[in-house]
Scaffold this motif. Structure first.
Motif, PDB file in Angstrom:
ATOM      1  N   ASN A 262     110.193 -53.911  63.224  1.00  0.00           N
ATOM      2  CA  ASN A 262     108.995 -54.585  63.707  1.00  0.00           C
ATOM      3  C   ASN A 262     108.025 -53.503  64.172  1.00  0.00           C
ATOM      4  O   ASN A 262     108.021 -53.104  65.333  1.00  0.00           O
ATOM      5  CB  ASN A 262     109.343 -55.529  64.859  1.00  0.00           C
TER       6      ASN A 262
ATOM      7  N   GLU B 174     104.826 -53.398  64.621  1.00  0.00           N
ATOM      8  CA  GLU B 174     103.799 -53.728  65.604  1.00  0.00           C
ATOM      9  C   GLU B 174     104.367 -53.638  67.026  1.00  0.00           C
ATOM     10  O   GLU B 174     103.708 -53.160  67.947  1.00  0.00           O
ATOM     11  CB  GLU B 174     103.232 -55.120  65.338  1.00  0.00           C
ATOM     12  N   ALA B 175     105.615 -54.086  67.199  1.00  0.00           N
ATOM     13  CA  ALA B 175     106.272 -53.948  68.501  1.00  0.00           C
ATOM     14  C   ALA B 175     106.495 -52.471  68.818  1.00  0.00           C
ATOM     15  O   ALA B 175     106.349 -52.034  69.972  1.00  0.00           O
ATOM     16  CB  ALA B 175     107.597 -54.702  68.499  1.00  0.00           C
ATOM     17  N   TYR B 176     106.826 -51.697  67.805  1.00  0.00           N
ATOM     18  CA  TYR B 176     107.021 -50.250  67.976  1.00  0.00           C
ATOM     19  C   TYR B 176     105.721 -49.584  68.446  1.00  0.00           C
ATOM     20  O   TYR B 176     105.711 -48.809  69.410  1.00  0.00           O
ATOM     21  CB  TYR B 176     107.478 -49.651  66.645  1.00  0.00           C
ATOM     22  N   PHE B 177     104.623 -49.893  67.778  1.00  0.00           N
ATOM     23  CA  PHE B 177     103.348 -49.270  68.118  1.00  0.00           C
ATOM     24  C   PHE B 177     102.876 -49.660  69.518  1.00  0.00           C
ATOM     25  O   PHE B 177     102.240 -48.854  70.203  1.00  0.00           O
ATOM     26  CB  PHE B 177     102.288 -49.637  67.079  1.00  0.00           C
ATOM     27  N   GLN B 178     103.199 -50.872  69.940  1.00  0.00           N
ATOM     28  CA  GLN B 178     102.786 -51.309  71.279  1.00  0.00           C
ATOM     29  C   GLN B 178     103.412 -50.451  72.365  1.00  0.00           C
ATOM     30  O   GLN B 178     102.857 -50.300  73.451  1.00  0.00           O
ATOM     31  CB  GLN B 178     103.177 -52.777  71.490  1.00  0.00           C
ATOM     32  N   ARG B 179     104.558 -49.863  72.067  1.00  0.00           N
ATOM     33  CA  ARG B 179     105.287 -49.047  73.051  1.00  0.00           C
ATOM     34  C   ARG B 179     105.270 -47.565  72.679  1.00  0.00           C
ATOM     35  O   ARG B 179     106.071 -46.787  73.192  1.00  0.00           O
ATOM     36  CB  ARG B 179     106.736 -49.541  73.145  1.00  0.00           C
ATOM     37  N   SER B 180     104.365 -47.177  71.815  1.00  0.00           N
ATOM     38  CA  SER B 180     104.408 -45.820  71.274  1.00  0.00           C
ATOM     39  C   SER B 180     103.650 -44.741  72.057  1.00  0.00           C
ATOM     40  O   SER B 180     103.928 -43.559  71.865  1.00  0.00           O
ATOM     41  CB  SER B 180     103.893 -45.827  69.825  1.00  0.00           C
TER      42      SER B 180
ATOM     43  N   LYS C 104      97.092 -45.540  69.722  1.00  0.00           N
ATOM     44  CA  LYS C 104      97.405 -46.950  69.501  1.00  0.00           C
ATOM     45  C   LYS C 104      98.562 -47.143  68.527  1.00  0.00           C
ATOM     46  O   LYS C 104      99.276 -48.146  68.590  1.00  0.00           O
ATOM     47  CB  LYS C 104      96.169 -47.678  68.954  1.00  0.00           C
ATOM     48  N   ARG C 105      98.749 -46.153  67.643  1.00  0.00           N
ATOM     49  CA  ARG C 105      99.763 -46.315  66.605  1.00  0.00           C
ATOM     50  C   ARG C 105     100.449 -44.966  66.361  1.00  0.00           C
ATOM     51  O   ARG C 105     100.363 -44.380  65.287  1.00  0.00           O
ATOM     52  CB  ARG C 105      99.130 -46.874  65.322  1.00  0.00           C
TER      53      ARG C 105
END
Length: 276
Positions: free
Chosen positions: A54, A56-62, A74-75
């Motif tokens: 997932n 998008e979930a990874y990028f949210q916490r990246s 952001k990514r």
């Protein structure tokens, strides 16, 4: 190569034919199979199939607090483009990524490279692919010692610039002080690098020798201080060793070293309070 063979035998459990694993047999005896030769050409490895995650979930916490660009990315994504390290520090993680690791594990001489790299072309093509597919804006190279091959680093910088990626992607890496030459760091910075995390470990010659890093002692403190003075320089230090006691031999204050040769023993609880 090892994992697919393990998965193929997950039901019949005929582990003895799989090279490079340790398992417990029917009699509960621990068995180590023959070592598996290391992959020489890392460019033969396919790109990781990130569609299984997932993202998008990874990028949210990246975001990562090693530089402003990494913090506000952001990514951000992490990549490993190197296996092994030219050094053999005793405190570091050694998991069979080099012939030196394997020689220690199997207690016999196993010939081969200490460190293996993906080519600069492979690395930049992968970053370009990830930019197009996932719109990444920051890359953290998690190689044990990204700076250990300066020629490859410069080639990566040239290709990042050639592909126009320096305008849209920032990046950071790990490295050692011995490889931290000003011209190299400046070129990296010009091509989007915003941090280098160095393993200074200690300002004490005694500690450096005890952890197999005596080669750094000859550098003196000045290169470490100069590197730490750079905007993109970060330094890490040892607070514990061997899992038994916490040792400290210096205090960081006002960007410089204050230290002595005495070792201070503190409890793990006190160490947790110290590092927050």
């Amino acid at each position: 190569e090892t994992l697919p063979e393990v998965l193929e035998r997950i039901y019949n459990r005929q582990w003895d034919s799989v090279k490079g694993i340790i398992y417990r047999d029917a009699n509960k005896k621990i068995v180590m199979t023959e070592h598996r030769p290391l992959i020489k050409d890392l460019d033969k490895l396919p790109y990781p199939n990130l569609d299984l995650l997932n993202m998008e979930a990874y990028f949210q916490r990246s975001p990562l607090d090693l530089s402003m660009a990494a913090m506000f990315s952001k990514r951000r994504i992490s990549l490993i483009t190197e296996r092994g390290c030219p050094h053999n520090c005793t405190f570091c993680v050694h998991i069979g990524m080099s012939c030196l690791d394997l020689s220690k594990i199997y207690k016999t001489e196993i010939k081969g490279p200490f460190v293996r790299f993906n080519s600069a072309r492979y690395v930049v093509d992968l970053i370009k692919y990830l930019r197009i597919k996932y719109a990444i804006d920051f890359v953290s190279f998690m190689d044990e010692n990204f700076l250990s091959n300066p020629k490859r680093v410069l080639e990566i910088c040239d290709l990042l610039e050639e592909e126009g990626l320096t305008k849209v992607i920032h990046w950071g890496c790990l490295g050692d002080v011995a490889c931290a030459k000003y011209d190299l760091l400046q070129r990296m910075k010009d091509c989007g690098n915003t941090y280098v995390s160095y393993g200074g470990e200690s300002a004490s010659a005694k500690i450096l020798k005890s952890i197999g890093k005596e080669w750094q002692e000859n550098l003196g403190l000045s290169p470490i201080l100069v590197v730490c003075g750079e905007d993109n320089g970060k330094n890490s230090y040892l607070l514990g060793r061997n899992g038994k006691r916490i040792l400290t031999d210096r205090t960081i204050k006002s960007g410089g070293f204050i230290y002595n040769e005495k070792l201070y023993e503190i409890t793990e609880y006190e160490a947790a309070l110290l590092v927050g």
